[in-house]
Design an enzyme around this catalytic site. Structure first.
Site, PDB file in Angstrom:
ATOM      1  N   SER A  62       0.815  -1.208   0.000  1.00 15.58           N
ATOM      2  CA  SER A  62       0.000   0.000   0.000  1.00 15.58           C
ATOM      3  C   SER A  62       0.853   1.263   0.000  1.00 15.58           C
ATOM      4  O   SER A  62       1.639   1.484  -0.913  1.00 15.58           O
ATOM      5  CB  SER A  62      -0.964  -0.057   1.208  1.00 15.58           C
ATOM      6  N   HIS A  86      -2.655  -1.478  -4.482  1.00 14.85           N
ATOM      7  CA  HIS A  86      -4.116  -1.452  -4.552  1.00 14.85           C
ATOM      8  C   HIS A  86      -4.614  -0.021  -4.379  1.00 14.85           C
ATOM      9  O   HIS A  86      -3.873   0.857  -3.910  1.00 14.85           O
ATOM     10  CB  HIS A  86      -4.732  -2.381  -3.503  1.00 14.85           C
TER      11      HIS A  86
END
Length: 210
Positions: A106, A129
């Site tokens: 992330s 993501h």
């Protein structure tokens, strides 16, 4: 007295000496979840941005420190705090190297590419993501616009500091066949290098030599 201070430093920020250490390479560890303005539960392993930012200022001002090694094993966390740390690392005048061990997920991706050169261990993973938001989300067009701008800030930072294109990064971010009940892409070791995110597969010895 000095021994007690070292123990306190170790407990608080993971380093016995701040920033005066015998080596001229200063290690920074970013582990667990990156904590922002909200304090996370005590059982959660965190990296606190209010600890790292003063350290980075001290590193920049200390003439005895010749380089910085950033060791990453993070699940991500607060986007604003993570991006702030990444920008600080990126703007240091001293040579910087990152090493992803375990994971750099992330917001850990911008942190991994923020340095002058980056390594990833063969078994380490990086998860790319879309950003998430906890708490109340108001269903209005402005909310979507906010998410879009935040996402662009992250994408632009990664593209600016690595060899990947924005199109490929967005494509990996929106993939739906890799993560269960989610979207995104998991890169393991060499895959992160092949995609142009990380410079080289390696470990601690290569990172220090670099």
């Amino acid at each position: 007295m000095e021994e007690n201070q070292n123990l306190e430093n170790l407990k608080e920020v993971g380093s016995p000496n701040i920033p005066d250490i015998s080596s001229d390479i200063f290690p920074i560890t970013i582990i667990g979840q990156i904590e922002g303005h909200t304090v996370l539960p005590p059982q959660t392993k965190t990296t606190k941005y209010e600890h790292l930012l003063p350290q980075l200022v001290s590193i920049e001002e200390n003439p005895n420190i010749k380089g910085v090694l950033v060791i990453l094993n993070t699940v991500g966390g607060d986007v604003e705090a993570g991006l702030a740390i990444a920008e600080m690392i990126n703007s240091l005048s001293k040579p910087t190297v990152s090493l992803v061990i375990g994971g750099g997920h992330s917001i850990g991706v911008p942190l991994a590419v923020a340095t002058n050169y980056s390594f990833i261990s063969p078994t380490a993973t990086m998860t790319i993501h879309p950003i998430r938001m906890n708490g109340l989300v108001i269903g209005v067009p402005q909310t979507f616009e906010y998410f879009s701008k935040m996402q662009d800030r992250i994408l632009n930072f990664i593209v600016r500091n690595s060899k990947i294109t924005k199109e490929r990064l967005r494509e990996m971010m929106l993939q739906t066949d890799e993560l269960l009940n989610d979207m995104g892409t998991i890169l393991i070791g060499k895959q992160a290098v092949e995609e142009g995110l990380i410079d080289e597969v390696g470990g601690i010895s290569q990172a220090i030599k670099n």
